[in-house]
Design an enzyme around this catalytic site. Structure first.
Site, PDB file in Angstrom:
ATOM      1  N   ARG A   1      48.340  38.879  34.846  1.00  0.00           N
ATOM      2  CA  ARG A   1      48.175  37.982  35.983  1.00  0.00           C
ATOM      3  C   ARG A   1      48.335  38.818  37.261  1.00  0.00           C
ATOM      4  O   ARG A   1      49.017  39.847  37.254  1.00  0.00           O
ATOM      5  CB  ARG A   1      49.221  36.871  35.941  1.00  0.00           C
ATOM      6  CG  ARG A   1      49.166  36.011  34.673  1.00  0.00           C
ATOM      7  CD  ARG A   1      50.317  35.027  34.637  1.00  0.00           C
ATOM      8  NE  ARG A   1      50.280  34.188  33.446  1.00  0.00           N
ATOM      9  CZ  ARG A   1      50.894  34.467  32.300  1.00  0.00           C
ATOM     10  NH1 ARG A   1      51.620  35.575  32.198  1.00  0.00           N
ATOM     11  NH2 ARG A   1      50.805  33.654  31.267  1.00  0.00           N
TER      12      ARG A   1
ATOM     13  N   LYS B   1      55.601  34.754  33.158  1.00  0.00           N
ATOM     14  CA  LYS B   1      56.039  33.392  33.448  1.00  0.00           C
ATOM     15  C   LYS B   1      57.253  33.012  32.619  1.00  0.00           C
ATOM     16  O   LYS B   1      57.437  33.478  31.504  1.00  0.00           O
ATOM     17  CB  LYS B   1      54.900  32.408  33.164  1.00  0.00           C
ATOM     18  CG  LYS B   1      53.786  32.407  34.192  1.00  0.00           C
ATOM     19  CD  LYS B   1      52.796  31.302  33.885  1.00  0.00           C
ATOM     20  CE  LYS B   1      51.744  31.163  34.982  1.00  0.00           C
ATOM     21  NZ  LYS B   1      50.801  30.069  34.699  1.00  0.00           N
TER      22      LYS B   1
ATOM     23  N   HIS C   1      41.249  37.229  38.096  1.00  0.00           N
ATOM     24  CA  HIS C   1      41.373  36.363  36.923  1.00  0.00           C
ATOM     25  C   HIS C   1      40.180  36.536  36.001  1.00  0.00           C
ATOM     26  O   HIS C   1      40.292  36.404  34.783  1.00  0.00           O
ATOM     27  CB  HIS C   1      41.508  34.902  37.353  1.00  0.00           C
ATOM     28  CG  HIS C   1      42.186  34.041  36.334  1.00  0.00           C
ATOM     29  ND1 HIS C   1      43.513  34.202  35.992  1.00  0.00           N
ATOM     30  CD2 HIS C   1      41.720  33.034  35.558  1.00  0.00           C
ATOM     31  CE1 HIS C   1      43.835  33.316  35.062  1.00  0.00           C
ATOM     32  NE2 HIS C   1      42.766  32.598  34.791  1.00  0.00           N
TER      33      HIS C   1
ATOM     34  N   ARG D   1      40.947  39.229  33.709  1.00  0.00           N
ATOM     35  CA  ARG D   1      41.843  38.743  32.639  1.00  0.00           C
ATOM     36  C   ARG D   1      41.015  38.083  31.539  1.00  0.00           C
ATOM     37  O   ARG D   1      41.260  38.291  30.351  1.00  0.00           O
ATOM     38  CB  ARG D   1      42.860  37.773  33.234  1.00  0.00           C
ATOM     39  CG  ARG D   1      43.897  37.225  32.256  1.00  0.00           C
ATOM     40  CD  ARG D   1      44.983  36.543  33.063  1.00  0.00           C
ATOM     41  NE  ARG D   1      45.852  35.699  32.266  1.00  0.00           N
ATOM     42  CZ  ARG D   1      46.901  36.135  31.573  1.00  0.00           C
ATOM     43  NH1 ARG D   1      47.175  37.424  31.536  1.00  0.00           N
ATOM     44  NH2 ARG D   1      47.670  35.298  30.903  1.00  0.00           N
TER      45      ARG D   1
ATOM     46  N   HIS E   1      51.036  34.792  26.632  1.00  0.00           N
ATOM     47  CA  HIS E   1      51.033  33.348  26.419  1.00  0.00           C
ATOM     48  C   HIS E   1      52.027  32.974  25.326  1.00  0.00           C
ATOM     49  O   HIS E   1      52.204  33.720  24.356  1.00  0.00           O
ATOM     50  CB  HIS E   1      49.639  32.848  26.038  1.00  0.00           C
ATOM     51  CG  HIS E   1      48.706  32.794  27.194  1.00  0.00           C
ATOM     52  ND1 HIS E   1      48.920  31.981  28.288  1.00  0.00           N
ATOM     53  CD2 HIS E   1      47.557  33.459  27.447  1.00  0.00           C
ATOM     54  CE1 HIS E   1      47.947  32.152  29.151  1.00  0.00           C
ATOM     55  NE2 HIS E   1      47.108  33.043  28.678  1.00  0.00           N
TER      56      HIS E   1
ATOM     57  N   TYR F   1      40.582  31.319  27.816  1.00  0.00           N
ATOM     58  CA  TYR F   1      40.344  32.684  28.274  1.00  0.00           C
ATOM     59  C   TYR F   1      39.251  33.352  27.437  1.00  0.00           C
ATOM     60  O   TYR F   1      39.196  34.562  27.344  1.00  0.00           O
ATOM     61  CB  TYR F   1      41.621  33.514  28.171  1.00  0.00           C
ATOM     62  CG  TYR F   1      42.643  33.125  29.196  1.00  0.00           C
ATOM     63  CD1 TYR F   1      42.566  33.588  30.499  1.00  0.00           C
ATOM     64  CD2 TYR F   1      43.695  32.276  28.873  1.00  0.00           C
ATOM     65  CE1 TYR F   1      43.497  33.224  31.456  1.00  0.00           C
ATOM     66  CE2 TYR F   1      44.633  31.909  29.815  1.00  0.00           C
ATOM     67  CZ  TYR F   1      44.524  32.386  31.100  1.00  0.00           C
ATOM     68  OH  TYR F   1      45.442  32.013  32.027  1.00  0.00           O
TER      69      TYR F   1
END
Length: 358
Positions: A197, A223, A296, A299, A322, A331
Site C-alpha cells: 500500500r 493495517k 494502487h 498493487r 491481507h 486485486y
C-alpha cells in the site's frame, strides 16, 4: 440518541467538524491514519460538489444523487496533470472502486450528521443512483499487462543503473543533492514487485530492511498493527542497496534519520508524491508499452501476475498483507491468453501442447 433540535449548519461547517472528529479518532488509535485521510478527503470533495454554503439539512436524496454523478465524472486527480485519462465509451473518469469508496465515505458522514443533529433525516435513504448506473464495472484495466509491466520495470532499473543520464537529460541540470533517480527507480520496483500500500511504502524506515540467510527482507507494517516480512527479488534488493549506499545520503538533510524514501528537501516522501515518481519513470518507457497507472494499479499488477503464474494464493495473500484469502478477488484482473497457457501445462497431465489423442 439524536438531539431533539436540528441545527441549521452549513455543509462546510459540518464537514470541518466531521473532519476534526475523524482526525481525533486517528490520534487516539481508534482509526487508522490512512483511513482518516481518505474519509476527510472524500467529505471535503463532497462539500465542494454539493455547495459549501448550503445548509446540510436542506440536501435531499436527489441532491446527493447529483453529487455522486458529478464525482463519477470528475477526473482522477491522482494522475499527472495533462495526461490523457483512459476511459471507454464515455464512461465516468473515476473508477468503480473510487466511486464505491466515495459513496461509503458520504454515507458515514451522514450517519454521523444524524447523531450530531445536523440533519433531520438521512438523505442517503432516498438516494436512487446505484453503482451500476455510475459506471458499473471499472472503465479501465488496473493491472498492467506483462509487456507494460516489463517496460516500466525496465525503465526503473535503467534509471537506477544510469543516474547520471536522468529522464530526458533533466537530471544533469540538477544539483547533486537534488538527484532522485535512484530513489525513483526503487519506488517503482518496490511497488510493482512487492505490491505494498502507498502508506506502507512512504512509512518505511531504513531499519525495516534486513538480511536473513542471504536474502533481503522488508518488514512491512500494515493495517491493524499487523507486520509481514516479505523477501525482495534480487534485482530489487540490488537497487535498494545502491540507493542506501549512494542515493539516500545525497537527499539526507538530517530531518528524517529513519525514513527510507526522502524528498530532495530531505523530508519523508509523501503519499501524494508517489504518483509523480511513477509518471517520471513512465516517461522513459517506449510509447507502445507505456500506460498510465496509479500506485494502487501497481498493487493490482503484483497480485494479478503472481496469481497468473500459479503462485500459492496464501503466499500472495501474505505478500499483499491481507487477513483473508477472499479479499484477493478484488486485486485480480484477467490477462489475455492466461487460460490457454494454464491448460497447456496441466497439473494432472503435465505439458500437453502438441500431444495427439489416442
Amino acid at each position: 440518541m439524536r438531539p431533539a433540535d436540528v441545527q441549521r449548519v452549513s455543509v462546510a461547517e459540518c464537514v470541518d467538524r466531521y473532519a476534526e472528529m475523524v482526525r481525533a479518532k486517528a490520534s487516539t488509535g481508534a482509526l487508522a491514519p490512512a483511513s482518516a485521510e481518505v474519509y476527510v478527503r472524500d467529505v471535503v470533495t463532497f462539500a465542494a460538489l454539493a455547495g459549501e454554503g448550503r445548509v446540510l439539512d436542506d440536501l435531499t436524496g436527489e441532491d446527493v444523487d447529483e453529487v455522486l454523478l458529478r464525482f463519477a465524472r470528475k477526473p482522477d486527480e491522482r494522475r499527472r496533470r495533462g495526461a490523457r485519462p483512459v476511459v471507454a465509451g464515455g464512461a465516468p473518469l473515476q473508477s468503480a472502486a473510487s466511486q464505491a469508496r466515495f459513496r461509503r465515505s458520504v454515507s458515514a458522514f451522514f450517519r454521523h450528521a444524524v447523531v450530531a443533529g445536523w440533519v433531520q433525516l438521512n438523505p442517503m435513504q432516498a438516494v436512487t443512483v446505484r453503482p451500476k448506473q455510475r459506471g458499473g464495472l471499472r472503465a479501465e484495466r488496473r493491472a498492467l499487462t506483462v509487456e507494460q509491466a516489463e517496460g516500466l520495470l525496465g525503465a526503473a532499473r535503467g534509471l537506477a543503473e544510469e543516474p547520471e543520464a536522468g529522464a530526458g537529460g533533466a537530471g544533469a541540470r540538477r544539483r547533486a543533492d537534488q538527484r532522485t533517480e535512484l530513489r525513483d527507480g526503487l519506488v517503482v520496483l518496490l511497488l510493482a514487485a512487492v505490491g505494498p500500500r502507498v502508506s506502507e511504502l512512504t512509512g518505511a524506515n531504513v531499519e525495516d530492511f534486513f538480511v536473513n540467510g542471504g536474502t533481503r527482507y522488508w518488514r512491512i507494517f500494515g493495517k491493524g498493527g499487523r507486520t509481514r516480512d516479505v523477501p525482495l527479488p534480487r534485482p530489487v534488493a540490488e537497487v535498494l542497496d545502491a540507493y542506501l549506499a549512494e542515493g539516500r545520503g545525497l537527499l539526507d538533510r538530517g530531518r528524517e534519520p529513519k525514513a527510507l524514501l526522502l524528498s530532495w528537501r530531505g523530508r519523508r516522501l509523501a503519499r501524494g508524491d508517489v504518483q509523480g515518481v511513477i509518471d517520471r519513470v513512465l516517461e522513459r518507457v517506449d510509447g507502445g508499452r507505456r500506460r498510465s497507472v496509479t500506485p494502487h494499479g501497481l498493487r493490482h499488477t503484483t497480485a494479478t501476475h503472481l496469481l497468473a503464474a500459479a503462485t500459492d494464493m496464501d503466499a500472495v495473500r501474505r505478500v499483499l498483507g491481507h487477513a483473508d484469502l477472499s479479499t484477493l478477488g478484488r486485486y485480480r484482473d484477467e490477462l489475455p491468453g492466461e487460460l490457454e497457457a494454464a491448460m497447456r501445462v496441466h497439473p494432472l497431465l503435465g505439458p500437453v501442447e502438441g500431444r495427439r489423442g489416442g
